[in-house]
Scaffold this active site. Structure first.
Site, PDB file in Angstrom:
ATOM      1  N   ARG A   8       0.836  -1.197   0.000  1.00  7.61           N
ATOM      2  CA  ARG A   8       0.000   0.000   0.000  1.00  7.61           C
ATOM      3  C   ARG A   8       0.867   1.242   0.000  1.00  7.61           C
ATOM      4  O   ARG A   8       2.012   1.211   0.439  1.00  7.61           O
ATOM      5  CB  ARG A   8      -0.939  -0.028   1.216  1.00  7.61           C
ATOM      6  CG  ARG A   8      -1.924  -1.199   1.117  1.00  7.61           C
ATOM      7  CD  ARG A   8      -2.878  -1.265   2.277  1.00  7.61           C
ATOM      8  NE  ARG A   8      -3.773  -0.142   2.413  1.00  7.61           N
ATOM      9  CZ  ARG A   8      -4.926  -0.014   1.759  1.00  7.61           C
ATOM     10  NH1 ARG A   8      -5.327  -0.935   0.918  1.00  7.61           N
ATOM     11  NH2 ARG A   8      -5.704   1.041   1.960  1.00  7.61           N
TER      12      ARG A   8
ATOM     13  N   HIS B 150      -6.266 -23.666  32.308  1.00  7.30           N
ATOM     14  CA  HIS B 150      -6.120 -24.966  31.638  1.00  7.30           C
ATOM     15  C   HIS B 150      -7.488 -25.541  31.330  1.00  7.30           C
ATOM     16  O   HIS B 150      -8.386 -25.463  32.179  1.00  7.30           O
ATOM     17  CB  HIS B 150      -5.354 -25.926  32.545  1.00  7.30           C
ATOM     18  CG  HIS B 150      -5.238 -27.304  31.969  1.00  7.30           C
ATOM     19  ND1 HIS B 150      -4.358 -27.603  30.967  1.00  7.30           N
ATOM     20  CD2 HIS B 150      -5.927 -28.452  32.244  1.00  7.30           C
ATOM     21  CE1 HIS B 150      -4.471 -28.888  30.639  1.00  7.30           C
ATOM     22  NE2 HIS B 150      -5.422 -29.427  31.404  1.00  7.30           N
TER      23      HIS B 150
HETATM   24  C1  LIG Z   1      -7.876  -5.999   2.966  1.00  6.36           C
HETATM   25  C2  LIG Z   1      -7.278  -5.380   4.202  1.00  6.36           C
HETATM   26  C3  LIG Z   1      -7.341  -6.060   5.398  1.00  6.36           C
HETATM   27  C4  LIG Z   1      -6.800  -5.496   6.536  1.00  6.36           C
HETATM   28  N1  LIG Z   1      -6.876  -6.194   7.708  1.00  6.36           N
HETATM   29  C5  LIG Z   1      -6.324  -5.677   8.823  1.00  6.36           C
HETATM   30  C6  LIG Z   1      -6.410  -6.370  10.057  1.00  6.36           C
HETATM   31  O1  LIG Z   1      -6.974  -7.462  10.137  1.00  6.36           O
HETATM   32  N2  LIG Z   1      -5.844  -5.811  11.139  1.00  6.36           N
HETATM   33  C7  LIG Z   1      -5.201  -4.605  11.098  1.00  6.36           C
HETATM   34  O2  LIG Z   1      -4.690  -4.156  12.111  1.00  6.36           O
HETATM   35  N3  LIG Z   1      -5.112  -3.920   9.941  1.00  6.36           N
HETATM   36  C8  LIG Z   1      -5.666  -4.414   8.812  1.00  6.36           C
HETATM   37  N4  LIG Z   1      -5.609  -3.696   7.654  1.00  6.36           N
HETATM   38  C9  LIG Z   1      -4.924  -2.391   7.666  1.00  6.36           C
HETATM   39  C10 LIG Z   1      -5.834  -1.290   8.230  1.00  6.36           C
HETATM   40  O3  LIG Z   1      -7.028  -1.237   7.485  1.00  6.36           O
HETATM   41  C11 LIG Z   1      -5.132   0.049   8.198  1.00  6.36           C
HETATM   42  O4  LIG Z   1      -3.884  -0.057   8.844  1.00  6.36           O
HETATM   43  C12 LIG Z   1      -5.948   1.129   8.905  1.00  6.36           C
HETATM   44  O5  LIG Z   1      -7.194   1.301   8.282  1.00  6.36           O
HETATM   45  C13 LIG Z   1      -5.192   2.455   8.881  1.00  6.36           C
HETATM   46  O6  LIG Z   1      -5.944   3.419   9.528  1.00  6.36           O
HETATM   47  P1  LIG Z   1      -5.756   4.957   9.176  1.00  6.36           P
HETATM   48  O7  LIG Z   1      -6.693   5.697  10.065  1.00  6.36           O
HETATM   49  O8  LIG Z   1      -4.351   5.321   9.191  1.00  6.36           O
HETATM   50  O9  LIG Z   1      -6.220   5.109   7.642  1.00  6.36           O
HETATM   51  P2  LIG Z   1      -7.511   4.664   6.853  1.00  6.36           P
HETATM   52  O10 LIG Z   1      -8.263   3.626   7.563  1.00  6.36           O
HETATM   53  O11 LIG Z   1      -7.069   4.407   5.473  1.00  6.36           O
HETATM   54  O12 LIG Z   1      -8.417   5.962   6.879  1.00  6.36           O
HETATM   55  C14 LIG Z   1      -8.038   7.134   6.231  1.00  6.36           C
HETATM   56  C15 LIG Z   1      -9.299   7.907   5.908  1.00  6.36           C
HETATM   57  O13 LIG Z   1      -8.931   9.198   5.428  1.00  6.36           O
HETATM   58  C16 LIG Z   1      -9.868   9.595   4.431  1.00  6.36           C
HETATM   59  N5  LIG Z   1      -9.240  10.641   3.614  1.00  6.36           N
HETATM   60  C17 LIG Z   1      -8.126  10.535   2.850  1.00  6.36           C
HETATM   61  N6  LIG Z   1      -7.833  11.736   2.291  1.00  6.36           N
HETATM   62  C18 LIG Z   1      -8.780  12.603   2.722  1.00  6.36           C
HETATM   63  C19 LIG Z   1      -9.016  13.998   2.494  1.00  6.36           C
HETATM   64  N7  LIG Z   1      -8.203  14.747   1.749  1.00  6.36           N
HETATM   65  N8  LIG Z   1     -10.091  14.569   3.080  1.00  6.36           N
HETATM   66  C20 LIG Z   1     -10.934  13.832   3.859  1.00  6.36           C
HETATM   67  N9  LIG Z   1     -10.754  12.523   4.114  1.00  6.36           N
HETATM   68  C21 LIG Z   1      -9.686  11.924   3.550  1.00  6.36           C
HETATM   69  C22 LIG Z   1     -10.129   8.298   3.666  1.00  6.36           C
HETATM   70  O14 LIG Z   1     -11.365   8.363   2.994  1.00  6.36           O
HETATM   71  C23 LIG Z   1     -10.124   7.269   4.789  1.00  6.36           C
HETATM   72  O15 LIG Z   1     -11.436   7.019   5.266  1.00  6.36           O
HETATM   73  C24 LIG Z   1      -6.175  -4.218   6.489  1.00  6.36           C
HETATM   74  C25 LIG Z   1      -6.127  -3.516   5.288  1.00  6.36           C
HETATM   75  C26 LIG Z   1      -6.676  -4.083   4.146  1.00  6.36           C
HETATM   76  C27 LIG Z   1      -6.626  -3.304   2.862  1.00  6.36           C
END
Ligand SMILES: Cc1cc2nc3c(=O)[nH]c(=O)nc-3n(C[C@H](O)[C@H](O)[C@H](O)COP(=O)(O)OP(=O)(O)OC[C@H]3O[C@@H](n4cnc5c(N)ncnc54)[C@H](O)[C@@H]3O)c2cc1C
Length: 446
Positions: free
Chosen positions: A259, A432
């Site tokens: 990613r 256990h």
């Molecule tokens: C298929 C998959 C499975 C996963 N499974 C796991 C798991 O089991 N366990 C785990 O710990 N992690 C997992 N992850 C990883 C996890 O989803 C991410 O690490 C986590 O979502 C990161 O959180 P974040 O808040 O940094 O960003 P994100 O969750 O990506 O959120 C960022 C948000 O910012 C918003 N945004 C971006 N730019 C702007 C803007 N300019 N203005 C307004 N809004 C904006 C986006 O719309 C988004 O909603 C998985 C990821 C994927 C793809």
């Protein structure tokens, strides 16, 4: 003027907004998509909801060994998808409710930094805050492979989560967490799955000894390692392995090659916030170089996990409150939700060696454990590896391969974060019969 504005409503952003509002800060959360970010909408939660359905199906299919016979078993992908959607919706409305209850103002639309504590909103308004958190997350990174772009047979993890029907044959490019989780999920419901990984081994961050135990349980999944994808033609994935040219045919190809941080179009240049290709540059307490601007979660590129994102969001709020805190970077737990689960925390043996630390280790097969044997039988694959510093006995790392591994690993987080020793672990009393008793057995064996 707000006290705090959060850009992005994923785990980092909504957790920070909730904590800030709970501590009395006037808070605005800007989110252009659905609340909950990648994790809730197209990541952690939908994958685990589908996996729960797939596991139930596999367990039923294999239950005859316990004397339980299910006739006419079938997997209804539509019903499993509806289960997934309902789970996501329920949690999403929970986040909206909590934000509202705490008094967080939510703006639905894009935001962009302008510098000087200001942000531009999509509707043309400008807003201002004493502190700003950038938590814009990450998106799938696609490698420059000929035939990949615009190919209707190629999907990312997001596309794979909204299929009307499962493919008959699925090829996965990338044997990291996302690739392996989808491989386990689709293989469990009878899809023919192939994984093509460029590195010499899948799950390269995991302790190699336990990867080999885990691989034995990936029944029916064809895995090619050391294989470089060269082109995609329709549903044909062409790759080379050394001098050999090979290919795999699939109805659908998942590209799960990592990613990239969402750093474009959010005004980092205007606000003079330093970043690299890997993400926004932050110090250990999540401060950027620009005064009053913080960053947390995937956009920092420091750990692409939901729980680390929310931990970072919490640390930012503490920093704003005048108590900057570094999170325990050396003790971040992770889980691979395969069949069985893999979970780990701390260092691998290879990482300790590279750091010049002398170690001692204990590796136990899970079959020696009562509950594991009762539930999985002698053919079940699993194990525990405990790694400690040779002289001091300080616990450096723990890796577990077993059902419930993800539920067991949290204890290692607190032990490793506070520098606990094997002696302390030996003194703990485990219930256990539980699979977690293996952890104490590993400590005793050291
Ligand atoms: C298929 C998959 C499975 C996963 N499974 C796991 C798991 O089991 N366990 C785990 O710990 N992690 C997992 N992850 C990883 C996890 O989803 C991410 O690490 C986590 O979502 C990161 O959180 P974040 O808040 O940094 O960003 P994100 O969750 O990506 O959120 C960022 C948000 O910012 C918003 N945004 C971006 N730019 C702007 C803007 N300019 N203005 C307004 N809004 C904006 C986006 O719309 C988004 O909603 C998985 C990821 C994927 C793809």
């Amino acid at each position: 003027m707000y006290d705090f504005i959060v850009l992005g409503g994923g785990p980092a952003g909504y957790t920070a907004a909730e904590r800030a509002a709970a501590s009395g800060l006037s808070t605005l959360l800007i989110e252009s998509g659905p609340l909950g970010g990648t994790c809730l909408n197209v990541g952690c939660i939908p994958t685990k909801s589908l996996l729960a359905a797939a596991k139930a199906y596999r367990h039923a299919a294999e239950a005859a060994r316990f004397g339980v016979r299910a006739e006419g078993l079938s997997f209804d992908f539509g019903a499993a998808s509806a289960w997934k959607d309902k789970t996501v919706e329920t949690l999403r409305s929970g986040i909206a409710f909590t934000l509202k209850k705490l008094g967080v103002e939510v703006y639905a639309g894009r935001g962009r930094l302008l510098g000087g504590g200001r942000l531009a909103l999509e509707d043309g308004r400008e807003v201002e805050a004493r502190n700003i958190l950038v938590a814009t997350g990450s998106s799938p990174a696609l490698p420059p492979v000929p035939g990949l772009e615009g190919n209707p047979r190629v999907v990312t993890s997001t596309g794979l989560l909204s299929l009307p029907e499962p493919p008959r044959r699925l090829a996965i490019v990338g044997g990291g967490v996302i690739g392996i989780e989808f491989a386990s999920l689709f293989s469990a419901i009878g899809v023919e799955v192939s994984v093509v990984e460029m590195l010499p081994e899948i799950l390269p961050f995991m302790d190699a000894e336990l990867v080999s135990i885990f691989r034995r349980s990936l029944r029916g999944i064809k895995i090619e390692t050391g294989a470089r994808v060269e082109a995609i033609e329709g549903g044909t994935l062409r790759y080379s392995k050394g001098e050999e040219k090979k290919s795999v045919e699939a109805d659908l190809i998942l590209v799960a090659t990592g990613r990239r941080p969402n750093i474009e179009g959010i005004g980092l240049e205007e606000a003079k916030v330093a970043f690299t290709r890997r993400g926004i540059t932050v110090d250990d307490c999540l401060r950027t170089n620009a005064g009053g601007v913080w960053a947390a979660g995937d956009v920092t590129g420091r750990a692409l996990l939901a729980h680390t994102a929310s931990a970072m969001g919490e640390a930012v709020v503490e920093g704003i409150g005048g108590k900057p805190r570094s999170i325990a970077w050396q003790a971040l737990p992770w889980v691979v939700y395969g069949e069985p689960e893999c979970a780990g925390c701390g260092m691998t043996e290879a990482a300790a060696k590279e750091a010049g630390i002398e170690t001692k280790k204990s590796v136990l097969p899970a079959r020696a454990n009562g509950r594991f044997l009762a539930e999985n039988g002698v053919t079940g694959q699993g194990g525990v590896k405990l790694l400690a510093e040779a002289g001091s006995g300080r616990i450096l790392g723990l890796t577990i391969v077993s059902p419930y591994a993800g539920e067991m690993i949290w204890g290692a987080q607190s032990l490793i974060a506070r520098g606990a020793t094997v002696e302390e672990l030996k003194g703990a009393i485990f219930p256990h019969p539980t699979v977690s008793e293996l952890i104490r057995e590993a400590a005793l064996a050291l």
